[in-house]
Write an enzyme that holds these catalytic residues in place. Sequence first.
Site, PDB file in Angstrom:
ATOM      1  N   LYS A  58      -8.112   2.436  -9.620  1.00 52.70           N
ATOM      2  CA  LYS A  58      -7.234   2.859  -8.527  1.00 52.70           C
ATOM      3  C   LYS A  58      -6.225   3.904  -8.986  1.00 52.70           C
ATOM      4  O   LYS A  58      -5.682   3.815 -10.086  1.00 52.70           O
ATOM      5  CB  LYS A  58      -6.492   1.641  -7.967  1.00 52.70           C
ATOM      6  CG  LYS A  58      -5.588   1.932  -6.781  1.00 52.70           C
ATOM      7  CD  LYS A  58      -4.848   0.670  -6.354  1.00 52.70           C
ATOM      8  CE  LYS A  58      -3.831   0.972  -5.263  1.00 52.70           C
ATOM      9  NZ  LYS A  58      -3.040  -0.228  -4.902  1.00 52.70           N
ATOM     10  N   LYS A  60       0.810   4.943  -9.518  1.00 51.04           N
ATOM     11  CA  LYS A  60       2.082   5.544  -9.925  1.00 51.04           C
ATOM     12  C   LYS A  60       2.346   5.333 -11.403  1.00 51.04           C
ATOM     13  O   LYS A  60       2.958   6.173 -12.064  1.00 51.04           O
ATOM     14  CB  LYS A  60       3.241   4.901  -9.148  1.00 51.04           C
ATOM     15  CG  LYS A  60       3.397   5.288  -7.701  1.00 51.04           C
ATOM     16  CD  LYS A  60       4.624   4.571  -7.153  1.00 51.04           C
ATOM     17  CE  LYS A  60       4.920   4.914  -5.715  1.00 51.04           C
ATOM     18  NZ  LYS A  60       6.157   4.248  -5.245  1.00 51.04           N
ATOM     19  N   LYS A 110       0.940  -8.476 -14.448  1.00 55.30           N
ATOM     20  CA  LYS A 110       2.072  -7.682 -14.924  1.00 55.30           C
ATOM     21  C   LYS A 110       2.956  -8.388 -15.943  1.00 55.30           C
ATOM     22  O   LYS A 110       3.712  -7.736 -16.661  1.00 55.30           O
ATOM     23  CB  LYS A 110       2.948  -7.267 -13.731  1.00 55.30           C
ATOM     24  CG  LYS A 110       2.305  -6.265 -12.800  1.00 55.30           C
ATOM     25  CD  LYS A 110       3.280  -5.862 -11.699  1.00 55.30           C
ATOM     26  CE  LYS A 110       2.684  -4.808 -10.790  1.00 55.30           C
ATOM     27  NZ  LYS A 110       3.636  -4.381  -9.730  1.00 55.30           N
TER      28      LYS A 110
END
Length: 330
Positions: free
Chosen positions: A195, A198, A117
Site C-alpha cells: 500500500k 505516508k 505498530k
Amino acid sequence: MYFSGIQPTGKMHIGNYLGAVRNWVKLQQPGNQNIYCIVDLHALTDKLTIDHEIKFDQNTKSDTLSLAATLIASGINPKQSVFFIQSHVPEHAELQWILSCIAPKNWLNKMTQYKDKKKEYSTLGLYTYPLLMAADIILYQAQYVPVGLDQKQHIELTRDYVQRLNSLFKLNIVEPQYLESTCPKIMSLRDGNKKMSKSDAIDGNRINIDDSKEEIFEKIKRSKTDSIPQIYFDQDKRPEISNLLRIYSAFSNLSMEQVIEKYLTKTTVDFKRDLSELIANELNTIAQKKKQILNNQSELEQTLKEGSMKAREIASKNLKLIKENIGLLV
C-alpha cells in the site's frame, strides 16, 4: 450523518486523496450532514522513540494548517460541512475516558493495527487509539464513516461500544456503518503489492499532494512496470501496471475498460507520460488554491474556529445525554 477524520502527519499522498478526500467531497450533497475533522490528538501517538525521546515538535501546528488548507483546496466546503480540529473539541477526550470504563481490555488486545505498530516502549496512547476513534464517531452519532479498508476493524469496535452503551444505559445511539471508498486501494509506485503510505521512508514510492509537476513526472517515469509491451489489467501477474491503471482511472473518471481500450495500441512510455500530465494538472489546481488559502492564515484559523464551535454544539449535547444516563451530575 457522515463523519471522518485525517491525521496531520507525514505527507498526504494521492492514495489519501483518491481514497478518502475525494469521497468526502462527493458526499457534500444537499440533505447530507457531513462532519470532517483533522485528528491532531491521534497524531500524538507515534511521538515516542525507542530511546524514550519524546518528539512533540512544533511542526504539528503548521502541519495541521497545511492539511486544513489542502482539504479546503480539494473541495471540502466549511459552509457545507462541519470542518474542525479535533483538539479544539475537548468532548472527544472526555468521551474516550468514559468508553475506557465500560468494556474489558481484551477488546483492544485484538486490534491488529496496534499489533502491527507496537514496539517495546509503545505508549498507552497508541494502545487506546481505537477508543479515541470510537469517541470521535459516537460523539456525533455518525451513521456512516467513510474511511479506508484498514480502518474497518475500528468501525466494528465502535459498534461494540455503541451496543454496550445502549444495553447498559438504555441509550439509543446510532450504530455506525463502514462506508467503503469508491476508489480501490492505491499501491506503492515500486511495489504493486504494498500500500502507498505516508510513513514509507522512500519518497519515490508515493506521489504527494504537494509534489511539483517535475517531481510527479519523475516518479511516474521511475515507477516499476514489467517487460510486457501491452497495457492491460492483471492484479496477480502485473500488480504494478495494474496499480498505474487504477490511478489513471481514478484521476480521469474513466472506467478501467475505457482506459485499457484507450491505450491498447500505445506504449508504456506514452501511458506514463499521459498519466503524469493527468495527475499534475489536478494537483497543480489544488496547489494554487492551497497557496491562496495559506496566504490568509488568519481567515483559515477563523474558519477552523467557527467549525469547532459548530462541532462542540453537537458534541456537548450528545455527551451530556450519555453522562446523564450513566449517572453523572451534569
